[in-house]
Design a protein around this motif. Structure first.
Motif, PDB file in Angstrom:
ATOM      1  N   LEU A   1      -4.204   4.586   4.413  1.00 39.81           N
ATOM      2  CA  LEU A   1      -3.556   3.615   3.536  1.00 39.81           C
ATOM      3  C   LEU A   1      -4.635   2.656   3.058  1.00 39.81           C
ATOM      4  CD1 LEU A   1      -0.831   2.663   2.385  1.00 39.81           C
ATOM      5  CD2 LEU A   1      -0.653   1.127   4.359  1.00 39.81           C
ATOM      6  N   ILE A   2      -4.795   2.537   1.740  1.00 38.92           N
ATOM      7  CA  ILE A   2      -5.997   1.891   1.217  1.00 38.92           C
ATOM      8  C   ILE A   2      -5.716   1.239  -0.136  1.00 38.92           C
ATOM      9  CG2 ILE A   2      -6.722   4.020   0.073  1.00 38.92           C
ATOM     10  CD1 ILE A   2      -9.604   3.411   0.822  1.00 38.92           C
ATOM     11  N   ASP A   3      -6.526   0.250  -0.497  1.00 38.99           N
ATOM     12  CA  ASP A   3      -6.407  -0.362  -1.818  1.00 38.99           C
ATOM     13  C   ASP A   3      -6.764   0.658  -2.900  1.00 38.99           C
ATOM     14  OD1 ASP A   3      -6.232  -3.585  -1.542  1.00 38.99           O
ATOM     15  OD2 ASP A   3      -7.362  -2.727   0.118  1.00 38.99           O
ATOM     16  N   LYS A   4      -5.945   0.729  -3.934  1.00 39.87           N
ATOM     17  CA  LYS A   4      -6.171   1.674  -5.017  1.00 39.87           C
ATOM     18  C   LYS A   4      -7.523   1.454  -5.680  1.00 39.87           C
ATOM     19  CE  LYS A   4      -4.232   3.287  -9.420  1.00 39.87           C
ATOM     20  NZ  LYS A   4      -3.188   3.051 -10.461  1.00 39.87           N
TER      21      LYS A   4
ATOM     22  N   TYR B   1      -6.110 -13.172 -10.209  1.00 38.35           N
ATOM     23  CA  TYR B   1      -7.023 -12.791 -11.286  1.00 38.35           C
ATOM     24  C   TYR B   1      -7.091 -11.279 -11.501  1.00 38.35           C
ATOM     25  CZ  TYR B   1     -10.319 -11.753  -7.477  1.00 38.35           C
ATOM     26  OH  TYR B   1     -10.905 -11.254  -6.342  1.00 38.35           O
ATOM     27  N   MET B   2      -6.346 -10.502 -10.676  1.00 37.97           N
ATOM     28  CA  MET B   2      -6.382  -9.042 -10.838  1.00 37.97           C
ATOM     29  C   MET B   2      -5.231  -8.396 -10.070  1.00 37.97           C
ATOM     30  SD  MET B   2      -9.581  -6.494 -10.078  1.00 37.97           S
ATOM     31  CE  MET B   2      -9.349  -4.706 -10.127  1.00 37.97           C
ATOM     32  N   LYS B   3      -4.739  -7.266 -10.578  1.00 37.30           N
ATOM     33  CA  LYS B   3      -3.661  -6.517  -9.941  1.00 37.30           C
ATOM     34  C   LYS B   3      -4.221  -5.393  -9.069  1.00 37.30           C
ATOM     35  CE  LYS B   3      -0.124  -8.541 -12.042  1.00 37.30           C
ATOM     36  NZ  LYS B   3       0.925  -9.288 -11.290  1.00 37.30           N
ATOM     37  N   ASN B   4      -3.439  -5.015  -8.054  1.00 32.42           N
ATOM     38  CA  ASN B   4      -3.843  -3.931  -7.156  1.00 32.42           C
ATOM     39  C   ASN B   4      -2.604  -3.291  -6.548  1.00 32.42           C
ATOM     40  OD1 ASN B   4      -5.756  -2.369  -5.557  1.00 32.42           O
ATOM     41  ND2 ASN B   4      -5.102  -3.595  -3.820  1.00 32.42           N
ATOM     42  N   ASP B   5      -2.746  -2.058  -6.062  1.00 32.64           N
ATOM     43  CA  ASP B   5      -1.679  -1.347  -5.356  1.00 32.64           C
ATOM     44  C   ASP B   5      -2.232  -0.752  -4.066  1.00 32.64           C
ATOM     45  OD1 ASP B   5       0.691  -1.395  -7.167  1.00 32.64           O
ATOM     46  OD2 ASP B   5      -0.683  -0.393  -8.543  1.00 32.64           O
ATOM     47  N   GLN B   6      -1.334  -0.520  -3.108  1.00 34.59           N
ATOM     48  CA  GLN B   6      -1.690   0.205  -1.902  1.00 34.59           C
ATOM     49  C   GLN B   6      -1.316   1.676  -2.097  1.00 34.59           C
ATOM     50  OE1 GLN B   6      -3.358  -0.893   0.775  1.00 34.59           O
ATOM     51  NE2 GLN B   6      -3.525  -2.887  -0.248  1.00 34.59           N
ATOM     52  N   VAL B   7      -2.248   2.574  -1.804  1.00 38.31           N
ATOM     53  CA  VAL B   7      -2.005   4.002  -1.975  1.00 38.31           C
ATOM     54  C   VAL B   7      -2.367   4.755  -0.695  1.00 38.31           C
ATOM     55  CG1 VAL B   7      -2.340   3.986  -4.469  1.00 38.31           C
ATOM     56  CG2 VAL B   7      -4.316   4.348  -2.965  1.00 38.31           C
ATOM     57  N   LEU B   8      -1.822   5.938  -0.573  1.00 39.50           N
ATOM     58  CA  LEU B   8      -2.124   6.826   0.539  1.00 39.50           C
ATOM     59  C   LEU B   8      -3.091   7.896   0.054  1.00 39.50           C
ATOM     60  CD1 LEU B   8      -1.450   7.877   3.475  1.00 39.50           C
ATOM     61  CD2 LEU B   8       0.350   9.254   2.392  1.00 39.50           C
ATOM     62  N   ILE B   9      -4.199   8.051   0.752  1.00 35.96           N
ATOM     63  CA  ILE B   9      -5.192   9.075   0.417  1.00 35.96           C
ATOM     64  C   ILE B   9      -5.095  10.213   1.425  1.00 35.96           C
ATOM     65  CG2 ILE B   9      -7.647   9.551   0.029  1.00 35.96           C
ATOM     66  CD1 ILE B   9      -6.446   7.563  -1.892  1.00 35.96           C
ATOM     67  N   THR B  10      -4.927  11.434   0.926  1.00 37.01           N
ATOM     68  CA  THR B  10      -4.887  12.611   1.797  1.00 37.01           C
ATOM     69  C   THR B  10      -5.747  13.723   1.196  1.00 37.01           C
ATOM     70  OG1 THR B  10      -2.945  13.589   0.694  1.00 37.01           O
ATOM     71  CG2 THR B  10      -2.517  12.082   2.541  1.00 37.01           C
ATOM     72  N   PRO B  11      -6.318  14.583   2.027  1.00 39.58           N
ATOM     73  CA  PRO B  11      -7.087  15.716   1.496  1.00 39.58           C
ATOM     74  C   PRO B  11      -6.166  16.674   0.739  1.00 39.58           C
ATOM     75  CG  PRO B  11      -7.570  15.345   3.827  1.00 39.58           C
ATOM     76  CD  PRO B  11      -6.369  14.523   3.502  1.00 39.58           C
ATOM     77  N   LYS B  12      -6.639  17.229  -0.362  1.00 38.76           N
ATOM     78  CA  LYS B  12      -5.834  18.204  -1.114  1.00 38.76           C
ATOM     79  C   LYS B  12      -5.438  19.379  -0.228  1.00 38.76           C
ATOM     80  CE  LYS B  12      -5.601  16.678  -5.457  1.00 38.76           C
ATOM     81  NZ  LYS B  12      -6.514  17.098  -6.514  1.00 38.76           N
ATOM     82  N   THR B  13      -6.323  19.753   0.696  1.00 38.91           N
ATOM     83  CA  THR B  13      -6.056  20.902   1.568  1.00 38.91           C
ATOM     84  C   THR B  13      -4.917  20.655   2.547  1.00 38.91           C
ATOM     85  OG1 THR B  13      -7.774  20.091   3.088  1.00 38.91           O
ATOM     86  CG2 THR B  13      -8.423  21.758   1.462  1.00 38.91           C
TER      87      THR B  13
ATOM     88  N   PHE C   1      -9.022  14.946  -3.172  1.00 38.80           N
ATOM     89  CA  PHE C   1      -8.046  14.109  -2.467  1.00 38.80           C
ATOM     90  C   PHE C   1      -6.839  13.796  -3.344  1.00 38.80           C
ATOM     91  CE2 PHE C   1     -11.988  13.409  -0.252  1.00 38.80           C
ATOM     92  CZ  PHE C   1     -11.619  13.307   1.084  1.00 38.80           C
ATOM     93  N   ASN C   2      -5.702  13.626  -2.690  1.00 36.84           N
ATOM     94  CA  ASN C   2      -4.500  13.126  -3.340  1.00 36.84           C
ATOM     95  C   ASN C   2      -4.492  11.603  -3.236  1.00 36.84           C
ATOM     96  OD1 ASN C   2      -3.289  15.797  -3.717  1.00 36.84           O
ATOM     97  ND2 ASN C   2      -2.989  15.787  -1.497  1.00 36.84           N
ATOM     98  N   VAL C   3      -4.193  10.924  -4.343  1.00 35.23           N
ATOM     99  CA  VAL C   3      -4.023   9.474  -4.353  1.00 35.23           C
ATOM    100  C   VAL C   3      -2.542   9.232  -4.614  1.00 35.23           C
ATOM    101  CG1 VAL C   3      -4.692   7.298  -5.408  1.00 35.23           C
ATOM    102  CG2 VAL C   3      -6.371   9.153  -5.211  1.00 35.23           C
ATOM    103  N   ILE C   4      -1.803   8.844  -3.570  1.00 34.83           N
ATOM    104  CA  ILE C   4      -0.339   8.833  -3.616  1.00 34.83           C
ATOM    105  C   ILE C   4       0.194   7.407  -3.670  1.00 34.83           C
ATOM    106  CG2 ILE C   4       1.756   9.614  -2.444  1.00 34.83           C
ATOM    107  CD1 ILE C   4      -0.204  11.572  -0.869  1.00 34.83           C
ATOM    108  N   LYS C   5       0.946   7.099  -4.707  1.00 35.43           N
ATOM    109  CA  LYS C   5       1.576   5.777  -4.849  1.00 35.43           C
ATOM    110  C   LYS C   5       2.962   5.835  -4.219  1.00 35.43           C
ATOM    111  CE  LYS C   5       2.191   1.628  -6.837  1.00 35.43           C
ATOM    112  NZ  LYS C   5       3.457   1.254  -6.197  1.00 35.43           N
TER     113      LYS C   5
END
Length: 270
Positions: free
Chosen positions: A196-199, A120-132, A215-219
């Protein structure tokens, strides 16, 4: 004599409860649910915006409203049961809950344990890192500390496709947390270098806290996912009822209304 009597009583209670559990899970559940007019849905109550507690401690979120709307069609009340997410399939097949419905990604591993509804819905896994940190790609996690939620589809992908991220990170494994919230707390404190987290979780969490710019949200190269509802393998009628309920919400526009409330856009399945 008293100890012996207590032992016998304990065994009787054990076998009675075991029998009730087996009866609850051995047969198709829809007849019982429809008769009782109640269904128990298991969830991780910290997974924003799908199912979580607001500032007053009340359960809310996209999946909460969607599940209620589906079973309103049948005059059935939904009881939400917070569970240890790493034990979700056990809780389902043990009869503690009737459905897993909380940003639950459909994966080959999970299909061996549960019966899924239509996505019923789409999702992606992304990597979250601090901009610094300067980390803007999976490859830059070389020898860095990664966090992930225990039992999450992201961690399953991480293990299943080591060439994408696992081979880079320190100790070739992730620090596991009971919830994404705990993982992000450690990320912000510098105890890990990425999560590593759900977008859908990451964007909502960072937006609502006005921290998206920090934060960077990296696909990466992980495949996209489908959210679906999980039921016991023998609950084919229940799955059909959930599919029909969601289809009705799509048809009458309620699905669009709920999704626009929580995501600011229409995520109605095609």
């Amino acid at each position: 004599m008293k100890k012996f009597s207590f032992l016998i009583l304990s065994l009787i209670v054990f076998f009675f409860l075991t029998g009730c559990t087996n009866e609850r899970t051995a047969t198709e559940s829809w007849s019982r649910i429809n008769q009782e007019k109640k269904i128990i849905v298991g969830l991780d109550d910290s997974f924003v915006p799908m199912g979580f507690r607001d500032k007053d401690g009340k359960l809310t979120g996209f999946d909460i409203e969607l599940a209620k709307a589906v079973f309103d069609e049948y005059g059935i009340t939904v009881e939400f049961q917070p569970i240890d997410w790493s034990m979700k399939e056990f809780e389902l097949n043990n009869g503690t809950i009737d459905l897993i419905w909380n940003g639950y990604s459909k994966t080959p591993e999970r299909e061996e344990k549960v019966l899924f509804t239509k996505p019923y819905m789409k999702n992606d896994q992304v990597l979250i890192t601090p901009k610094t940190s300067g980390i803007t790609s999976f490859e830059q996690m070389q020898d860095k500390i990664l966090g992930a939620q225990n039992g999450s589809s992201g961690y399953d992908m991480f293990v299943r496709h080591p060439e994408i991220l696992k081979d880079y990170v320190k100790n070739q494994d992730a620090v596991l947390y009971a919830s994404f919230n705990e993982a992000l707390i450690d990320l912000k404190s510098g105890r890990t270098d990425g999560v590593l987290i759900d977008k859908v979780y990451a964007e909502y969490f960072l937006n609502i806290r006005d921290e998206l710019d920090n934060f960077n949200v990296i696909k990466g190269d992980f495949d996209g996912e489908d959210f679906a509802v999980g039921a016991r393998k023998n609950d084919e009628i229940l799955v059909e009822k959930v599919n029909d309920g969601i289809a009705e919400l799509v048809e009458n526009g309620k699905f669009k209304k709920i999704s626009e409330k929580w995501f600011g856009e229409d995520v109605t399945p095609e």
